[in-house]
Motif scaffolding. Sequence first.
Motif, PDB file in Angstrom:
ATOM      1  N   PRO A 296     -11.285  54.288 -12.656  1.00 48.18           N
ATOM      2  CA  PRO A 296     -11.296  53.401 -11.493  1.00 48.18           C
ATOM      3  C   PRO A 296     -11.921  54.025 -10.254  1.00 48.18           C
ATOM      4  O   PRO A 296     -11.736  55.218  -9.976  1.00 48.18           O
ATOM      5  CB  PRO A 296      -9.808  53.116 -11.273  1.00 48.18           C
ATOM      6  CG  PRO A 296      -9.217  53.202 -12.637  1.00 48.18           C
ATOM      7  CD  PRO A 296      -9.960  54.318 -13.297  1.00 48.18           C
ATOM      8  N   LEU A 297     -12.659  53.196  -9.525  1.00 51.22           N
ATOM      9  CA  LEU A 297     -13.253  53.581  -8.249  1.00 51.22           C
ATOM     10  C   LEU A 297     -12.546  52.849  -7.122  1.00 51.22           C
ATOM     11  O   LEU A 297     -12.285  51.651  -7.219  1.00 51.22           O
ATOM     12  CB  LEU A 297     -14.743  53.221  -8.203  1.00 51.22           C
ATOM     13  CG  LEU A 297     -15.719  54.087  -8.985  1.00 51.22           C
ATOM     14  CD1 LEU A 297     -17.140  53.548  -8.807  1.00 51.22           C
ATOM     15  CD2 LEU A 297     -15.648  55.546  -8.530  1.00 51.22           C
ATOM     16  N   MET A 298     -12.282  53.587  -6.055  1.00 49.53           N
ATOM     17  CA  MET A 298     -11.670  53.013  -4.859  1.00 49.53           C
ATOM     18  C   MET A 298     -12.649  53.173  -3.695  1.00 49.53           C
ATOM     19  O   MET A 298     -13.078  54.283  -3.384  1.00 49.53           O
ATOM     20  CB  MET A 298     -10.357  53.741  -4.532  1.00 49.53           C
ATOM     21  CG  MET A 298      -9.645  53.250  -3.286  1.00 49.53           C
ATOM     22  SD  MET A 298      -8.186  54.263  -2.873  1.00 49.53           S
ATOM     23  CE  MET A 298      -7.111  53.917  -4.266  1.00 49.53           C
ATOM     24  N   GLY A 299     -13.032  52.045  -3.082  1.00 50.46           N
ATOM     25  CA  GLY A 299     -13.881  52.089  -1.905  1.00 50.46           C
ATOM     26  C   GLY A 299     -13.039  52.158  -0.646  1.00 50.46           C
ATOM     27  O   GLY A 299     -11.872  51.794  -0.638  1.00 50.46           O
ATOM     28  N   ASN A 300     -13.664  52.603   0.446  1.00 51.53           N
ATOM     29  CA  ASN A 300     -12.917  52.773   1.686  1.00 51.53           C
ATOM     30  C   ASN A 300     -13.871  52.859   2.871  1.00 51.53           C
ATOM     31  O   ASN A 300     -14.978  53.340   2.740  1.00 51.53           O
ATOM     32  CB  ASN A 300     -12.061  54.045   1.607  1.00 51.53           C
ATOM     33  CG  ASN A 300     -11.328  54.358   2.901  1.00 51.53           C
ATOM     34  OD1 ASN A 300     -11.531  55.401   3.493  1.00 51.53           O
ATOM     35  ND2 ASN A 300     -10.492  53.457   3.349  1.00 51.53           N
ATOM     36  N   CYS A 301     -13.406  52.384   4.008  1.00 52.85           N
ATOM     37  CA  CYS A 301     -14.040  52.562   5.323  1.00 52.85           C
ATOM     38  C   CYS A 301     -14.790  51.308   5.773  1.00 52.85           C
ATOM     39  O   CYS A 301     -15.892  51.013   5.300  1.00 52.85           O
ATOM     40  CB  CYS A 301     -14.980  53.761   5.355  1.00 52.85           C
ATOM     41  SG  CYS A 301     -15.627  54.088   7.012  1.00 52.85           S
ATOM     42  N   GLY A 302     -14.153  50.576   6.673  1.00 49.13           N
ATOM     43  CA  GLY A 302     -14.804  49.450   7.318  1.00 49.13           C
ATOM     44  C   GLY A 302     -14.830  48.172   6.503  1.00 49.13           C
ATOM     45  O   GLY A 302     -15.530  47.223   6.867  1.00 49.13           O
ATOM     46  N   TYR A 303     -14.083  48.104   5.412  1.00 53.54           N
ATOM     47  CA  TYR A 303     -14.070  46.883   4.606  1.00 53.54           C
ATOM     48  C   TYR A 303     -13.285  45.779   5.304  1.00 53.54           C
ATOM     49  O   TYR A 303     -12.270  46.020   5.948  1.00 53.54           O
ATOM     50  CB  TYR A 303     -13.441  47.144   3.235  1.00 53.54           C
ATOM     51  CG  TYR A 303     -14.389  47.779   2.245  1.00 53.54           C
ATOM     52  CD1 TYR A 303     -15.181  46.981   1.421  1.00 53.54           C
ATOM     53  CD2 TYR A 303     -14.498  49.159   2.140  1.00 53.54           C
ATOM     54  CE1 TYR A 303     -16.054  47.554   0.511  1.00 53.54           C
ATOM     55  CE2 TYR A 303     -15.376  49.737   1.232  1.00 53.54           C
ATOM     56  CZ  TYR A 303     -16.147  48.933   0.430  1.00 53.54           C
ATOM     57  OH  TYR A 303     -17.025  49.512  -0.475  1.00 53.54           O
ATOM     58  N   ALA A 308     -14.357  43.390   0.680  1.00 54.62           N
ATOM     59  CA  ALA A 308     -13.536  44.004  -0.368  1.00 54.62           C
ATOM     60  C   ALA A 308     -13.501  43.124  -1.609  1.00 54.62           C
ATOM     61  O   ALA A 308     -13.644  43.604  -2.739  1.00 54.62           O
ATOM     62  CB  ALA A 308     -12.119  44.243   0.159  1.00 54.62           C
ATOM     63  N   GLU A 309     -13.319  41.828  -1.403  1.00 55.30           N
ATOM     64  CA  GLU A 309     -13.314  40.881  -2.517  1.00 55.30           C
ATOM     65  C   GLU A 309     -14.644  40.940  -3.270  1.00 55.30           C
ATOM     66  O   GLU A 309     -14.676  40.982  -4.510  1.00 55.30           O
ATOM     67  CB  GLU A 309     -13.058  39.474  -1.997  1.00 55.30           C
ATOM     68  CG  GLU A 309     -13.222  38.355  -3.023  1.00 55.30           C
ATOM     69  CD  GLU A 309     -12.165  38.359  -4.113  1.00 55.30           C
ATOM     70  OE1 GLU A 309     -12.366  37.672  -5.130  1.00 55.30           O
ATOM     71  OE2 GLU A 309     -11.129  39.054  -3.967  1.00 55.30           O
ATOM     72  N   THR A 310     -15.751  40.986  -2.545  1.00 64.04           N
ATOM     73  CA  THR A 310     -17.069  41.024  -3.167  1.00 64.04           C
ATOM     74  C   THR A 310     -17.264  42.301  -3.979  1.00 64.04           C
ATOM     75  O   THR A 310     -17.791  42.270  -5.100  1.00 64.04           O
ATOM     76  CB  THR A 310     -18.162  40.917  -2.089  1.00 64.04           C
ATOM     77  OG1 THR A 310     -18.025  39.668  -1.415  1.00 64.04           O
ATOM     78  CG2 THR A 310     -19.546  41.003  -2.709  1.00 64.04           C
ATOM     79  N   ALA A 311     -16.831  43.446  -3.427  1.00 63.73           N
ATOM     80  CA  ALA A 311     -16.997  44.726  -4.125  1.00 63.73           C
ATOM     81  C   ALA A 311     -16.274  44.718  -5.461  1.00 63.73           C
ATOM     82  O   ALA A 311     -16.785  45.240  -6.466  1.00 63.73           O
ATOM     83  CB  ALA A 311     -16.485  45.869  -3.254  1.00 63.73           C
ATOM     84  N   ILE A 312     -15.094  44.114  -5.501  1.00 64.10           N
ATOM     85  CA  ILE A 312     -14.331  44.062  -6.754  1.00 64.10           C
ATOM     86  C   ILE A 312     -14.912  43.003  -7.685  1.00 64.10           C
ATOM     87  O   ILE A 312     -15.091  43.231  -8.896  1.00 64.10           O
ATOM     88  CB  ILE A 312     -12.847  43.808  -6.460  1.00 64.10           C
ATOM     89  CG1 ILE A 312     -12.265  45.016  -5.720  1.00 64.10           C
ATOM     90  CG2 ILE A 312     -12.075  43.548  -7.753  1.00 64.10           C
ATOM     91  CD1 ILE A 312     -10.868  44.829  -5.217  1.00 64.10           C
ATOM     92  N   GLY A 315     -17.858  44.148  -9.548  1.00 65.84           N
ATOM     93  CA  GLY A 315     -17.617  45.240 -10.462  1.00 65.84           C
ATOM     94  C   GLY A 315     -17.924  46.619  -9.921  1.00 65.84           C
ATOM     95  O   GLY A 315     -17.917  47.602 -10.665  1.00 65.84           O
ATOM     96  N   ASN A 316     -18.210  46.713  -8.605  1.00 68.22           N
ATOM     97  CA  ASN A 316     -18.530  48.022  -8.033  1.00 68.22           C
ATOM     98  C   ASN A 316     -17.286  48.835  -7.677  1.00 68.22           C
ATOM     99  O   ASN A 316     -17.364  50.050  -7.538  1.00 68.22           O
ATOM    100  CB  ASN A 316     -19.406  47.848  -6.789  1.00 68.22           C
ATOM    101  CG  ASN A 316     -20.774  47.316  -7.138  1.00 68.22           C
ATOM    102  OD1 ASN A 316     -21.343  47.699  -8.160  1.00 68.22           O
ATOM    103  ND2 ASN A 316     -21.306  46.422  -6.317  1.00 68.22           N
ATOM    104  N   ALA A 317     -16.162  48.169  -7.485  1.00 64.11           N
ATOM    105  CA  ALA A 317     -14.911  48.846  -7.169  1.00 64.11           C
ATOM    106  C   ALA A 317     -13.781  48.204  -7.956  1.00 64.11           C
ATOM    107  O   ALA A 317     -13.862  47.030  -8.325  1.00 64.11           O
ATOM    108  CB  ALA A 317     -14.623  48.776  -5.666  1.00 64.11           C
ATOM    109  N   ASP A 318     -12.737  48.984  -8.193  1.00 63.67           N
ATOM    110  CA  ASP A 318     -11.512  48.467  -8.808  1.00 63.67           C
ATOM    111  C   ASP A 318     -10.422  48.277  -7.771  1.00 63.67           C
ATOM    112  O   ASP A 318      -9.541  47.431  -7.921  1.00 63.67           O
ATOM    113  CB  ASP A 318     -11.026  49.434  -9.883  1.00 63.67           C
ATOM    114  CG  ASP A 318     -12.067  49.645 -10.967  1.00 63.67           C
ATOM    115  OD1 ASP A 318     -12.237  48.743 -11.807  1.00 63.67           O
ATOM    116  OD2 ASP A 318     -12.734  50.701 -10.948  1.00 63.67           O
ATOM    117  N   LEU A 319     -10.481  49.089  -6.724  1.00 69.93           N
ATOM    118  CA  LEU A 319      -9.501  49.068  -5.650  1.00 69.93           C
ATOM    119  C   LEU A 319     -10.227  49.280  -4.333  1.00 69.93           C
ATOM    120  O   LEU A 319     -11.289  49.917  -4.300  1.00 69.93           O
ATOM    121  CB  LEU A 319      -8.476  50.204  -5.835  1.00 69.93           C
ATOM    122  CG  LEU A 319      -7.676  50.218  -7.126  1.00 69.93           C
ATOM    123  CD1 LEU A 319      -7.208  51.634  -7.452  1.00 69.93           C
ATOM    124  CD2 LEU A 319      -6.475  49.292  -7.014  1.00 69.93           C
TER     125      LEU A 319
END
Length: 371
Positions: A296-303, A308-312, A315-319
Amino acid sequence: MPISTNSPHLLSYFKLGDLALKNRIAMAPLTRSRAGKERLPNDLMAEYYVQRASAGLIITEATTISPQANGWQHTPGIYTDEQTQAWQKIVDAVHAQGTPIFLQLWHCGRASHSSFQENNQLPVAPSAIAIQGEGIHTPKGKQNHEIPRALETEEIPNIVEDYRRAAERAKIAGFDGVEIHAANGYLIDEFLQSKTNHRSDRYGGSLENRYRFLQEIVESILTVWSSDRVAVRLSPNGNYNDMGSPDFRETFLYVAKQLNSYGLAYLHLVDGLAFGFHEQGEPMTLAEFRSVFDAPLMGNCGYSQETAETAIEEGNADLIAFGRPFISNPDLVERFANNWELNPPAEQNIWYSFDSEGYTDFPFYPEAQAV
């Protein structure tokens, strides 16, 4: 809790190893300086975390692994029995809300100051290179950054062992896992990056050597925790603490590829540019890391909720980890789920007030408007 039609992915259930997360929103690690001069977790901190326990996963504020690791006022530690026992009360309180909680392990490295160190020794780093720019807030007021002392080769295994002991204490305290803080210009990041690592021993020079310190830390912690309870945080795009290396893309893709072999709980990437970008090239993206990292990948900073919904969804992020929005919105998840307006951002002058102001006094969404 009703799931917003705008965020069906972000607010969906997620299995993190054998941990059940009620949504894909993580509370990011946030230094808040409420542990007092004794660096002891306390009842005020427990209240703060419980207020935000609707997150799928809580990652604690950065927590120092040793006295040498300290470099910020009133932050908690995990290197004494007393600190370990105090953390247990917070873990129990968060678990009572049905939320897993990871402890973030921290060594400030050159981003410390002699006034934090025993006998006023210089802070340590891979190389004797000072942070350029704004000074540091210390127990003696704001001071200029110092030129750190380069660690001797034979000292490094002792710091690795400090990480292992801290991970062991985290397990005793009942945490669900640990996150290794290898981001934002602190000690591990200083070893990874060519800008701050000018060593000529087995911990410097080549990518393999610069990665070795993190590798040894991960492998030492894996003697305490199973791999699906260990995570790593990286900041490939950040300039915080005067970071940013010309070979950043090669460095961080290499690190991610190496970490991929362990089957970690997740890789936490400060990929957003909201709090500074080093401008050494095109910023790295979650998609780049997805190509080399399977867990799993977790994105962070300024979302935002939408990004955030789009990133998940893509398929670019899981969390996605949210930091500053959680400061002023203890019920951030409920606000996202119900499309409720967010509280105004907190003023930075109260982020580190040392007391309840700007910490546990932000309003929850009025029940009268929640109909």
